[in-house]
Write a protein that holds these residues in place. Structure first.
Motif, PDB file in Angstrom:
ATOM      1  N   ARG A 110     118.993  42.476  45.929  1.00  0.00           N
ATOM      2  CA  ARG A 110     117.977  43.194  45.240  1.00  0.00           C
ATOM      3  C   ARG A 110     118.129  42.932  43.740  1.00  0.00           C
ATOM      4  O   ARG A 110     117.719  43.861  43.131  1.00  0.00           O
ATOM      5  N   ARG A 111     118.408  41.775  43.377  1.00  0.00           N
ATOM      6  CA  ARG A 111     118.735  41.665  41.973  1.00  0.00           C
ATOM      7  C   ARG A 111     117.692  41.758  40.891  1.00  0.00           C
ATOM      8  O   ARG A 111     117.756  42.288  39.880  1.00  0.00           O
ATOM      9  N   GLU A 112     116.152  41.423  41.554  1.00  0.00           N
ATOM     10  CA  GLU A 112     115.300  41.565  40.455  1.00  0.00           C
ATOM     11  C   GLU A 112     114.993  43.160  39.972  1.00  0.00           C
ATOM     12  O   GLU A 112     114.789  43.614  39.065  1.00  0.00           O
ATOM     13  N   ASP A 113     115.220  44.004  41.147  1.00  0.00           N
ATOM     14  CA  ASP A 113     115.354  45.416  40.604  1.00  0.00           C
ATOM     15  C   ASP A 113     116.338  45.825  39.691  1.00  0.00           C
ATOM     16  O   ASP A 113     116.092  46.693  38.866  1.00  0.00           O
ATOM     17  N   TRP A 114     117.487  45.459  40.091  1.00  0.00           N
ATOM     18  CA  TRP A 114     118.802  45.831  39.334  1.00  0.00           C
ATOM     19  C   TRP A 114     118.658  45.171  37.885  1.00  0.00           C
ATOM     20  O   TRP A 114     118.991  45.777  36.797  1.00  0.00           O
ATOM     21  N   ALA A 121     117.142  49.165  30.246  1.00  0.00           N
ATOM     22  CA  ALA A 121     118.105  50.331  29.466  1.00  0.00           C
ATOM     23  C   ALA A 121     118.643  49.532  28.395  1.00  0.00           C
ATOM     24  O   ALA A 121     119.041  50.037  27.210  1.00  0.00           O
ATOM     25  N   LEU A 122     118.951  48.207  28.338  1.00  0.00           N
ATOM     26  CA  LEU A 122     119.496  47.490  27.243  1.00  0.00           C
ATOM     27  C   LEU A 122     118.356  47.687  26.121  1.00  0.00           C
ATOM     28  O   LEU A 122     118.677  47.833  24.881  1.00  0.00           O
ATOM     29  N   ASP A 123     117.044  47.363  26.594  1.00  0.00           N
ATOM     30  CA  ASP A 123     115.903  47.695  25.135  1.00  0.00           C
ATOM     31  C   ASP A 123     116.129  49.028  24.718  1.00  0.00           C
ATOM     32  O   ASP A 123     115.933  49.152  23.660  1.00  0.00           O
ATOM     33  N   ASP A 124     116.243  50.041  25.591  1.00  0.00           N
ATOM     34  CA  ASP A 124     116.216  51.397  25.052  1.00  0.00           C
ATOM     35  C   ASP A 124     117.692  51.683  24.347  1.00  0.00           C
ATOM     36  O   ASP A 124     117.656  52.688  23.367  1.00  0.00           O
ATOM     37  N   LEU A 125     118.587  50.781  24.618  1.00  0.00           N
ATOM     38  CA  LEU A 125     119.942  50.933  23.720  1.00  0.00           C
ATOM     39  C   LEU A 125     119.763  50.011  22.513  1.00  0.00           C
ATOM     40  O   LEU A 125     120.840  50.284  21.749  1.00  0.00           O
ATOM     41  N   GLY A 126     118.690  49.471  22.037  1.00  0.00           N
ATOM     42  CA  GLY A 126     118.315  48.687  20.987  1.00  0.00           C
ATOM     43  C   GLY A 126     118.970  47.242  21.003  1.00  0.00           C
ATOM     44  O   GLY A 126     118.881  46.451  20.223  1.00  0.00           O
ATOM     45  N   ASP A 127     119.251  46.858  22.258  1.00  0.00           N
ATOM     46  CA  ASP A 127     119.641  45.383  22.560  1.00  0.00           C
ATOM     47  C   ASP A 127     118.326  44.568  22.834  1.00  0.00           C
ATOM     48  O   ASP A 127     118.366  44.197  24.365  1.00  0.00           O
ATOM     49  N   GLU A 128     117.310  44.378  22.260  1.00  0.00           N
ATOM     50  CA  GLU A 128     116.141  43.725  22.490  1.00  0.00           C
ATOM     51  C   GLU A 128     116.350  42.423  23.077  1.00  0.00           C
ATOM     52  O   GLU A 128     115.616  41.963  23.837  1.00  0.00           O
ATOM     53  N   GLN A 129     117.242  41.586  22.173  1.00  0.00           N
ATOM     54  CA  GLN A 129     117.274  40.099  22.625  1.00  0.00           C
ATOM     55  C   GLN A 129     117.898  39.782  24.046  1.00  0.00           C
ATOM     56  O   GLN A 129     117.395  39.173  24.948  1.00  0.00           O
ATOM     57  N   THR A 130     118.989  40.680  24.488  1.00  0.00           N
ATOM     58  CA  THR A 130     119.517  40.650  25.802  1.00  0.00           C
ATOM     59  C   THR A 130     118.568  41.127  26.552  1.00  0.00           C
ATOM     60  O   THR A 130     118.483  40.723  27.861  1.00  0.00           O
ATOM     61  N   ALA A 131     117.731  42.078  26.356  1.00  0.00           N
ATOM     62  CA  ALA A 131     116.963  42.708  27.491  1.00  0.00           C
ATOM     63  C   ALA A 131     115.594  41.472  27.783  1.00  0.00           C
ATOM     64  O   ALA A 131     115.482  41.499  28.901  1.00  0.00           O
ATOM     65  N   LEU A 132     115.135  41.119  26.686  1.00  0.00           N
ATOM     66  CA  LEU A 132     114.205  39.850  26.922  1.00  0.00           C
ATOM     67  C   LEU A 132     114.827  38.651  27.642  1.00  0.00           C
ATOM     68  O   LEU A 132     114.155  38.230  28.709  1.00  0.00           O
ATOM     69  N   LYS A 133     116.243  38.285  27.612  1.00  0.00           N
ATOM     70  CA  LYS A 133     116.790  37.412  28.124  1.00  0.00           C
ATOM     71  C   LYS A 133     116.874  37.806  29.705  1.00  0.00           C
ATOM     72  O   LYS A 133     116.795  36.803  30.727  1.00  0.00           O
ATOM     73  N   THR A 134     117.161  39.044  30.053  1.00  0.00           N
ATOM     74  CA  THR A 134     117.402  39.499  31.126  1.00  0.00           C
ATOM     75  C   THR A 134     115.990  39.403  32.077  1.00  0.00           C
ATOM     76  O   THR A 134     116.162  39.033  33.010  1.00  0.00           O
ATOM     77  N   TYR A 135     114.930  39.852  31.393  1.00  0.00           N
ATOM     78  CA  TYR A 135     113.698  39.841  32.051  1.00  0.00           C
ATOM     79  C   TYR A 135     113.306  38.313  32.374  1.00  0.00           C
ATOM     80  O   TYR A 135     113.017  37.967  33.505  1.00  0.00           O
ATOM     81  N   ASP A 136     113.930  37.367  31.393  1.00  0.00           N
ATOM     82  CA  ASP A 136     113.571  36.059  31.685  1.00  0.00           C
ATOM     83  C   ASP A 136     114.356  35.473  32.947  1.00  0.00           C
ATOM     84  O   ASP A 136     114.086  34.642  33.503  1.00  0.00           O
ATOM     85  N   THR A 137     115.723  36.054  33.031  1.00  0.00           N
ATOM     86  CA  THR A 137     116.637  35.706  34.215  1.00  0.00           C
ATOM     87  C   THR A 137     115.982  36.078  35.416  1.00  0.00           C
ATOM     88  O   THR A 137     115.882  35.225  36.501  1.00  0.00           O
ATOM     89  N   ILE A 138     115.016  37.067  35.463  1.00  0.00           N
ATOM     90  CA  ILE A 138     114.327  37.642  36.655  1.00  0.00           C
ATOM     91  C   ILE A 138     113.442  36.496  36.944  1.00  0.00           C
ATOM     92  O   ILE A 138     113.289  36.011  38.323  1.00  0.00           O
ATOM     93  N   LEU A 139     112.653  36.221  36.090  1.00  0.00           N
ATOM     94  CA  LEU A 139     111.373  35.130  36.344  1.00  0.00           C
ATOM     95  C   LEU A 139     111.947  33.765  36.824  1.00  0.00           C
ATOM     96  O   LEU A 139     111.323  33.175  37.311  1.00  0.00           O
TER      97      LEU A 139
END
Length: 199
Positions: A110-114, A121-139
């Motif tokens: 279920r990795r895409e959900d996780w 959570a990363l975005d709301d913790l202020g780590d925008e760049q890691t959040a965007l990279k994580t979304y790209d990982t899903i894609l």
């Protein structure tokens, strides 16, 4: 060659068989005792109760109910996801992040959900760049996961990068034209860009 007397050899075999049987009985008794110590839980009732609490925005109480579901239960994966999401809704982003990472470890199918929860959570913790990279990982492994495009748009739009947000929203709606939240955000995006006709 065999120097043991045939009778001694038979006695050794009997002793070995008895020891194996006694070991098997001890192991079975241990598992039986452990099972008796773990109370049976009706996870369906816990899920229904937790869901009702969640819908009333009683996130901590909902988490308590979902947490009663044992890891050996077939509903544990869903409960863990709901716990992570409830932490997120309760603005407890670190707990949401830790729970989603635990879910990724236990249930990588279920990795895409996780990853989606982790990125949120990363975005709301202020780590925008890691959040965007994580979304790209899903894609990379799930290119039609429209939530990733939508959430990338949310990240950009919060930071007033409207052109980037528009591109992500268009991709999201291309995959799922019935996703209402994306239409709402697209309307806002048009409004912010001064493009009032599509808005």
């Amino acid at each position: 060659f065999n120097t043991l007397h045939p009778i001694t050899n038979v006695n050794l075999r009997k002793t070995l068989i008895v020891k194996l049987i006694l070991t098997a009985i001890a192991v079975a008794a241990t598992f039986s005792w452990a099972a008796a110590q773990t109370p049976l839980v009706d996870s369906k009732q816990l899920i229904e109760k937790a869901t009702a609490l969640y819908e009333q925005k009683k996130y901590k109480e909902a988490i308590t109910e979902w947490s009663k579901i044992n890891r050996s239960d077939t509903n544990y994966s869903n409960a863990l996801h709901d716990i992570a999401y409830a932490h997120y809704q309760d603005s407890n982003y670190n707990a949401a992040l830790a729970t989603a990472r635990k879910g990724l470890l236990y249930y990588p199918e279920r990795r895409e959900d996780w990853y989606n929860l982790i990125a949120n959570a990363l975005d709301d913790l202020g780590d925008e760049q890691t959040a965007l990279k994580t979304y790209d990982t899903i894609l990379q492994f799930q290119p039609y996961y429209y939530y990733a495009y939508y959430n990338k748009a949310v990240v950009h739009q919060k930071r007033e990068r409207f052109a980037e947000a528009k591109k992500e929203l268009e991709q999201c709606l291309l995959i799922n034209p019935y996703y209402g939240a994306a239409h709402y955000y697209y309307g806002l995006n048009c409004l912010y860009r001064g493009d009032l006709v599509p808005a």
